[in-house]
Design a protein around this motif. Structure first.
Motif, PDB file in Angstrom:
ATOM      1  N   SER A 148       0.888  -1.106  -0.057  1.00  0.00           N
ATOM      2  CA  SER A 148      -0.261  -0.479  -0.208  1.00  0.00           C
ATOM      3  C   SER A 148       0.883   1.661   0.380  1.00  0.00           C
ATOM      4  O   SER A 148       0.448   2.459   0.039  1.00  0.00           O
ATOM      5  CB  SER A 148      -0.849  -0.328   1.476  1.00  0.00           C
ATOM      6  N   SER A 149       2.045   1.074   0.038  1.00  0.00           N
ATOM      7  CA  SER A 149       2.695   2.385  -0.255  1.00  0.00           C
ATOM      8  C   SER A 149       3.354   2.291  -1.381  1.00  0.00           C
ATOM      9  O   SER A 149       2.853   1.333  -2.555  1.00  0.00           O
ATOM     10  CB  SER A 149       4.268   1.893   0.467  1.00  0.00           C
ATOM     11  N   VAL A 150       4.343   3.296  -1.787  1.00  0.00           N
ATOM     12  CA  VAL A 150       4.783   3.481  -3.010  1.00  0.00           C
ATOM     13  C   VAL A 150       6.178   3.172  -3.178  1.00  0.00           C
ATOM     14  O   VAL A 150       6.861   3.418  -2.334  1.00  0.00           O
ATOM     15  CB  VAL A 150       3.677   4.753  -3.632  1.00  0.00           C
ATOM     16  N   PRO A 151       6.902   3.075  -4.630  1.00  0.00           N
ATOM     17  CA  PRO A 151       7.964   3.185  -4.975  1.00  0.00           C
ATOM     18  C   PRO A 151       8.767   4.887  -4.157  1.00  0.00           C
ATOM     19  O   PRO A 151       8.364   5.434  -3.589  1.00  0.00           O
ATOM     20  CB  PRO A 151       8.329   3.444  -6.955  1.00  0.00           C
ATOM     21  N   GLU A 152      10.208   4.732  -3.793  1.00  0.00           N
ATOM     22  CA  GLU A 152      11.287   5.993  -4.228  1.00  0.00           C
ATOM     23  C   GLU A 152      11.440   5.764  -2.261  1.00  0.00           C
ATOM     24  O   GLU A 152      11.284   6.654  -1.683  1.00  0.00           O
ATOM     25  CB  GLU A 152      10.920   6.849  -4.273  1.00  0.00           C
ATOM     26  N   GLU A 153      10.116   5.063  -1.438  1.00  0.00           N
ATOM     27  CA  GLU A 153      10.462   5.313   0.014  1.00  0.00           C
ATOM     28  C   GLU A 153      11.262   4.066   0.790  1.00  0.00           C
ATOM     29  O   GLU A 153      11.563   3.124   0.261  1.00  0.00           O
ATOM     30  CB  GLU A 153       9.015   5.241   0.558  1.00  0.00           C
ATOM     31  N   SER A 154      11.423   4.996   1.992  1.00  0.00           N
ATOM     32  CA  SER A 154      12.136   3.962   2.722  1.00  0.00           C
ATOM     33  C   SER A 154      11.948   2.495   3.264  1.00  0.00           C
ATOM     34  O   SER A 154      12.179   2.677   4.554  1.00  0.00           O
ATOM     35  CB  SER A 154      13.496   4.940   4.084  1.00  0.00           C
ATOM     36  N   GLU A 179       1.498  11.485  -7.388  1.00  0.00           N
ATOM     37  CA  GLU A 179       2.355  11.859  -6.486  1.00  0.00           C
ATOM     38  C   GLU A 179       3.128  12.776  -8.198  1.00  0.00           C
ATOM     39  O   GLU A 179       4.366  13.192  -8.624  1.00  0.00           O
ATOM     40  CB  GLU A 179       3.254  11.366  -5.767  1.00  0.00           C
ATOM     41  N   SER A 180       2.912  11.874  -9.220  1.00  0.00           N
ATOM     42  CA  SER A 180       4.416  11.760 -10.455  1.00  0.00           C
ATOM     43  C   SER A 180       3.370  12.813 -11.023  1.00  0.00           C
ATOM     44  O   SER A 180       4.510  13.196 -12.432  1.00  0.00           O
ATOM     45  CB  SER A 180       4.153  10.306 -10.899  1.00  0.00           C
ATOM     46  N   GLN A 181       2.404  13.658 -10.672  1.00  0.00           N
ATOM     47  CA  GLN A 181       1.974  14.343 -11.744  1.00  0.00           C
ATOM     48  C   GLN A 181       2.008  13.818 -13.662  1.00  0.00           C
ATOM     49  O   GLN A 181       1.309  14.937 -13.820  1.00  0.00           O
ATOM     50  CB  GLN A 181       2.743  15.628 -10.881  1.00  0.00           C
ATOM     51  N   ILE A 182       1.540  13.045 -13.963  1.00  0.00           N
ATOM     52  CA  ILE A 182       0.870  12.418 -15.006  1.00  0.00           C
ATOM     53  C   ILE A 182      -0.085  13.574 -15.284  1.00  0.00           C
ATOM     54  O   ILE A 182      -0.450  13.119 -14.679  1.00  0.00           O
ATOM     55  CB  ILE A 182       1.663  11.181 -15.469  1.00  0.00           C
ATOM     56  N   ASP A 183      -0.853  13.494 -16.537  1.00  0.00           N
ATOM     57  CA  ASP A 183      -1.830  13.933 -17.215  1.00  0.00           C
ATOM     58  C   ASP A 183      -2.552  12.547 -17.327  1.00  0.00           C
ATOM     59  O   ASP A 183      -2.903  11.844 -17.700  1.00  0.00           O
ATOM     60  CB  ASP A 183      -1.696  14.590 -18.541  1.00  0.00           C
ATOM     61  N   ILE A 184      -3.456  12.004 -15.777  1.00  0.00           N
ATOM     62  CA  ILE A 184      -4.245  11.120 -15.998  1.00  0.00           C
ATOM     63  C   ILE A 184      -5.974  12.051 -14.854  1.00  0.00           C
ATOM     64  O   ILE A 184      -5.279  12.339 -14.001  1.00  0.00           O
ATOM     65  CB  ILE A 184      -3.748  10.487 -15.782  1.00  0.00           C
ATOM     66  N   TYR A 227      -5.024   1.617  -3.858  1.00  0.00           N
ATOM     67  CA  TYR A 227      -4.516   2.981  -3.214  1.00  0.00           C
ATOM     68  C   TYR A 227      -3.361   3.031  -3.945  1.00  0.00           C
ATOM     69  O   TYR A 227      -2.823   4.257  -4.296  1.00  0.00           O
ATOM     70  CB  TYR A 227      -5.103   2.636  -2.127  1.00  0.00           C
ATOM     71  N   ALA A 228      -2.297   2.178  -3.595  1.00  0.00           N
ATOM     72  CA  ALA A 228      -1.357   2.632  -4.059  1.00  0.00           C
ATOM     73  C   ALA A 228      -0.916   2.827  -5.621  1.00  0.00           C
ATOM     74  O   ALA A 228       0.139   4.327  -5.921  1.00  0.00           O
ATOM     75  CB  ALA A 228      -0.141   1.340  -3.984  1.00  0.00           C
ATOM     76  N   MET A 229      -1.410   2.213  -6.929  1.00  0.00           N
ATOM     77  CA  MET A 229      -1.726   2.272  -7.893  1.00  0.00           C
ATOM     78  C   MET A 229      -2.176   4.412  -8.173  1.00  0.00           C
ATOM     79  O   MET A 229      -1.436   5.476  -8.634  1.00  0.00           O
ATOM     80  CB  MET A 229      -2.646   2.292  -8.751  1.00  0.00           C
ATOM     81  N   ALA A 230      -3.167   4.750  -7.309  1.00  0.00           N
ATOM     82  CA  ALA A 230      -3.482   5.802  -7.191  1.00  0.00           C
ATOM     83  C   ALA A 230      -2.802   7.380  -6.345  1.00  0.00           C
ATOM     84  O   ALA A 230      -2.261   8.341  -7.132  1.00  0.00           O
ATOM     85  CB  ALA A 230      -5.166   6.461  -6.669  1.00  0.00           C
ATOM     86  N   LYS A 231      -2.195   6.693  -5.172  1.00  0.00           N
ATOM     87  CA  LYS A 231      -0.975   7.360  -5.135  1.00  0.00           C
ATOM     88  C   LYS A 231      -0.017   7.230  -6.071  1.00  0.00           C
ATOM     89  O   LYS A 231       0.461   8.574  -5.790  1.00  0.00           O
ATOM     90  CB  LYS A 231      -0.256   7.345  -3.488  1.00  0.00           C
ATOM     91  N   GLN A 232       0.168   7.346  -6.790  1.00  0.00           N
ATOM     92  CA  GLN A 232       1.466   7.526  -7.541  1.00  0.00           C
ATOM     93  C   GLN A 232       1.357   7.886  -8.509  1.00  0.00           C
ATOM     94  O   GLN A 232       1.876   8.491  -9.609  1.00  0.00           O
ATOM     95  CB  GLN A 232       2.005   5.409  -8.501  1.00  0.00           C
ATOM     96  N   TRP A 233      -0.303   7.729  -9.580  1.00  0.00           N
ATOM     97  CA  TRP A 233       0.046   8.320 -10.411  1.00  0.00           C
ATOM     98  C   TRP A 233      -0.021   9.888 -10.138  1.00  0.00           C
ATOM     99  O   TRP A 233       0.384  10.974 -11.006  1.00  0.00           O
ATOM    100  CB  TRP A 233      -1.568   7.915 -10.782  1.00  0.00           C
TER     101      TRP A 233
END
Length: 360
Positions: free
Chosen positions: A71-77, A151-156, A143-149
């Motif tokens: 449920s987390s996103v990539p690039e976290e510790s 946070e990445s600020q892509i046009d979606i 939920y992880a998918m939504a957060k990543q999208w």
């Protein structure tokens, strides 16, 4: 620097946080044993949002493995898992009732075809629009998918449709409402069995609710996760609404074979012959019944086979067998080369003839 997994071998991770999401659901955060959050360049985790990890915990002097979505996103510790209590669930109940901050568990590398990287939202009518549909703990990967999208600020454009008993039993309730406030490109639809004290609608998801809550449904790519019957009903409703199932993806940890047998199957099993399963590396020669699940046979003999999802999805029970000795219903995580070499998924393979097995 990314955390380095050890191939097919489990690594140790430590729990650095644990808290309740709902009365019967917790989230835990896992980090490397040498984790130093304040470090200038902390080790981070790389994976595809929507994937899961297989964890192992010791219960009654035996390591029990289970697969849980991240449920987390990539690039976290840290990695975050969200676990819902399951009636008579050995591992989920242990994690909720006994596992504590500071405790250590085993973990295998992230895996899973259900993710937002390999299956990004498709361009439909010039826009990328996603519809995430979930119920219960199925909310975790989407939920992880939504957060990543977001946070990445892509046009979606992201529409999040979740079904739950009530606001109190909605995992990530406050976080979801916060996303709806802070992101113009995120629309939240909660459909509750009991919507008391909220502005959310009350009902059971069906074709009419899908049309009402998501009027632009046919313009979206759908990602679905939840209980098996919920997913089947939702899939059926989408097809009735003439949704393009080429734009549909779903996750499922449903076992490949039902636990109950018909009387005909039981009679057939009685009449089936015994076969020999040899595991030379461990000095084992096992007598099994033809038609038995290979994973069950190896586990019963006390062999160190990791069996997590039992659905032919996670790949943790990969082993090499004598060609033609088993019948397999899933090869999902195996490469063409591995299949050619004789590798199978033990949880999805039934024994047909005498065989030799190499574990790992």
């Amino acid at each position: 620097m990314y955390f380095e997994w050890q191939g097919p071998n489990p690594v140790q991770l430590r729990c650095i946080d644990k808290y309740f999401e709902t009365p019967d659901t917790i989230s835990i955060k896992l980090a490397p044993l040498e984790c130093q959050p304040a470090a200038a360049n902390p080790v981070t985790f790389d994976f595809k949002p929507g994937q899961f990890i297989t964890i192992g915990v010791e219960i009654a002097q035996k390591i029990e493995y289970r697969a849980y979505s991240l449920s987390s996103v990539p690039e976290e510790s840290h990695l975050q898992l969200t676990i819902k209590r399951v009636e008579a669930g050995k591992v989920s109940n242990y994690l909720i009732d006994t596992f504590q901050v500071g405790d250590v568990l085993l973990a295998l590398a992230p895996n899973g075809e259900f993710n937002s990287i390999d299956h990004p939202p498709k361009l439909i009518n010039g826009k990328r629009k996603a519809l995430l549909i979930s119920a219960g703990c199925g909310i975790t990967p989407v939920y992880a998918m939504a957060k990543q999208w977001l946070e990445s600020q892509i046009d979606i454009d992201v529409h999040f449709l979740h079904v739950a008993k009530s606001a109190q039993h909605t995992i990530y309730f406050d976080a979801l409402e916060a996303l709806a406030v802070t992101h113009d490109s995120f629309q939240l639809s909660l459909l509750l069995k009991d919507a008391s004290g909220t502005a959310h609608p009350q009902g059971r998801l069906d074709k009419a609710w899908l049309e009402q809550l998501v009027p632009d449904l046919l313009e979206r790519t759908v990602y679905l996760c939840g209980p098996n019957q919920f997913m089947q009903d939702t899939r059926d409703n989408l097809q009735v609404l003439a949704f393009d199932m080429g734009n549909f993806f779903q996750e499922s940890f449903t076992p490949a074979k039902d636990a109950e047998m018909s009387s005909e199957e039981a009679e057939q099993q009685v009449n089936e012959k015994n076969v020999t399963v040899s595991v030379e590396a461990f000095g084992k020669e096992i007598v099994a019944q033809q038609g038995a699940v290979l994973a069950d046979t190896l586990e019963a003999a006390g062999l160190p086979l990791i069996v997590a999802c039992r659905s032919g999805i996670c790949g943790s029970c990969k082993c090499k067998v004598t060609p033609g000795s088993v019948n397999s219903t899933s090869h999902e995580t195996l490469t063409a080369d591995e299949i050619e070499q004789g590798y199978v998924l033990a949880c999805s393979s039934t024994i047909e003839n005498d065989l030799a097995v190499q574990i790992g």
